[in-house]
Motif scaffolding. Sequence first.
Motif, short mmCIF file in Angstrom:
data_model
loop_
_atom_site.label_atom_id
_atom_site.label_comp_id
_atom_site.label_asym_id
_atom_site.label_seq_id
_atom_site.Cartn_x
_atom_site.Cartn_y
_atom_site.Cartn_z
N GLY A 156 0.83 -1.20 0.00
CA GLY A 156 0.00 0.00 0.00
C GLY A 156 0.86 1.24 0.00
O GLY A 156 2.05 1.17 0.32
N MET A 210 6.46 -4.13 -4.92
CA MET A 210 5.39 -5.05 -5.29
C MET A 210 5.92 -6.34 -5.90
O MET A 210 5.34 -7.40 -5.71
CB MET A 210 4.43 -4.36 -6.23
CG MET A 210 3.46 -3.51 -5.42
SD MET A 210 2.43 -2.53 -6.43
CE MET A 210 3.50 -1.18 -6.79
N PHE A 262 -3.89 -5.43 0.48
CA PHE A 262 -3.64 -4.08 0.00
C PHE A 262 -4.34 -3.09 0.93
O PHE A 262 -5.55 -3.15 1.13
CB PHE A 262 -4.16 -3.93 -1.43
CG PHE A 262 -4.10 -2.51 -1.93
CD1 PHE A 262 -2.88 -1.86 -2.06
CD2 PHE A 262 -5.26 -1.82 -2.25
CE1 PHE A 262 -2.82 -0.56 -2.50
CE2 PHE A 262 -5.20 -0.52 -2.70
CZ PHE A 262 -3.98 0.12 -2.82
N THR A 313 -6.88 -1.02 -6.03
CA THR A 313 -5.81 -2.01 -6.03
C THR A 313 -5.15 -2.03 -7.40
O THR A 313 -3.91 -2.01 -7.53
CB THR A 313 -6.36 -3.42 -5.72
OG1 THR A 313 -7.23 -3.33 -4.61
CG2 THR A 313 -5.23 -4.38 -5.42
N TYR A 329 -3.05 0.93 -8.01
CA TYR A 329 -1.80 0.92 -7.26
C TYR A 329 -0.80 -0.05 -7.87
O TYR A 329 0.36 0.30 -8.11
CB TYR A 329 -2.07 0.55 -5.80
CG TYR A 329 -0.83 0.60 -4.94
CD1 TYR A 329 -0.21 1.82 -4.65
CD2 TYR A 329 -0.24 -0.56 -4.46
CE1 TYR A 329 0.93 1.87 -3.88
CE2 TYR A 329 0.91 -0.52 -3.69
CZ TYR A 329 1.48 0.70 -3.41
OH TYR A 329 2.63 0.75 -2.65
#
Lengths: 333, 284
Positions: free
Chosen positions: B70, B239, B251, B275, B278
């Motif tokens: 996040g 990630m 997340f 999500t 991101y």
Amino acid sequence: MTESLLQRDKNDAAVEFSRPLRLSVTEDLRGFLAEKIGHATLFSITFLSVLAVMAIFYFVIQESVPFIFKGSFGESIGRLTEFLTRTGWYPQSHDNPEYGALSIIVGSLYVTLGALVVAVPVGVLAAVFLSDIAPFSLRQICKPIIEILAAIPSVAYGVFAVMIVAPWMQNTLGFTTGTNALNASLILSIMALPTIISVAEDALSAVGREVREASYGLGATRAETMLKVVIPASHSGIVAAIILGMMRAIGETMVVWMASGNASRIPSPWWDLSQSVRTLTATIAGELGEVPKNTDHFHVLFMIALLLLLFTFGLNMVSEFFMARFKKKSRGL
Amino acid sequence: MELTPIRKRAALQPGKIRLNSPPSAAAEETPCTQKTIIGARDFTFYYGSKAGVENITMDIEVGSVTAIIGPSGCGKSTFLRSINRMNDLIPQTRTEGLLSVGGQDVYDKSTNLVNLRQQVGMVFQRPNPFAKSIYDNITYGPKLQGIRSKAKLNALVEKCLKDAALWDEVKDDLHKSALALSGGQQQRLCIARTLATKPRVVLMDEPCSALDPLATARIEDLIEELKGTYTIVIVTHNMQQAARVSKRTAFFCLGKLIEYGQTDKLFTNPQEKSTEDYITGRFG
């Protein structure tokens, strides 16, 4: 809108780069001179303060040497031995002056060590409390108050010692005199506290939150974290704090002059702090004003000053050593 | 640095602490299922009046690697540090809802923080070894638990350093200062130190953010080896790292749990718009 911004940017850039690029000394003499002059000024100011310290050393040695080096070599040694090992201090005697400073040296050590016995545990524990236990708001109140302790003039402490502590010691504790080694030690310990607390607290805080978290994260209690991680990691800083406090105590004059009773004798029995003592600093302060210049008495007072100077100088070296070790350690070398 | 008193003798009532018992024993009184070791139900953590994380509900499976991703300030670390109550160090915080480890409510008054933190170890963002020797760094936790036998400690140091893939590099310098090691070595030492208390859960708060790619690769290999034996929860900004090491990924965004599921599904087929934004790099 973006276009106008771009336009302005371009203009700014143009202004920026229209300044001629001057890289060599001849092209920018003013800038070159300004830098050199600034450098020289700052250097000489710094050098002046170093010079002042060296000058103090020089004059103290110059004035104290005539006391020792008079007559033959054997006589010189004799005078030095008398100064360091005899207790008779009768510098004003006409026929048979004695310059034995041992009781005064011992008096200084007594009040200094007495002050440390109180100030070190209290100061270090207070530092631990402030750095790790006190809630933030309490710390915000406590720190300035402790710093005020350092700002009170020493003569005010002296008044407190003479007017309040001394009568209390005489009346309540039943001491024969209220101005004694214990009184001076207590007041000195209060005066050394701010130094010890703030330097030790800095050392403890410098250990950093990460290390504390690591310890808590492994299941340590707060006491275990303090005793096994934080204090060991900052011990050289804490030692430096103690030495600085000790320097404060040994160099203090006014309070010991007022509170110690100024009797140049070693307490007997030796542990009886309720008796009066005299310190090196108080001896100089009390006698230098009334002594004729260039007499033995005058020179012996400078001997005492030299002794004090060497003492604090030595302590300072030790504290520098520990400070340097602390810095090195916290950088992981 | 403030902390509520952490060694509470009263907390040692038999039957109350289940940190050492199998999770199934506590199954009926908590929301945890058999395979769950960490369970959050509407867990909210407040800094003063501001919520750091809000209404988190998620279960973490025993022996798995779970990644939390996040944007910065989304509450990943806050949540992670709640699990072993590291946030107690911050004054004026409070919680709502339930957060349990092995069936024990972590924020219950009776929780023994010393036991909790021995069972739920933590590796921090920046390597934070003690200014002690490598050997003493590792034996710190076990010694607190009362292990004194030299032979046991020696064996433990060797095992933990081997588990943390550091043994070959330091076996001849065990009594050298840990601060003389490189950043990557220090971080592996911190992992070894955490393993030495024999935790069931290892929380990792961006363990590789201060490391170079080689050291990062070693730590990731290490996580691979440790999974199964330990339950690992890792917070990461990277990630690819989350995708590489974890079985499930959560997340977080703005203090809320947006999406939680199988890592491969979350990365290939995210259910939520934010999500997707991101992980494809459209924000954050």
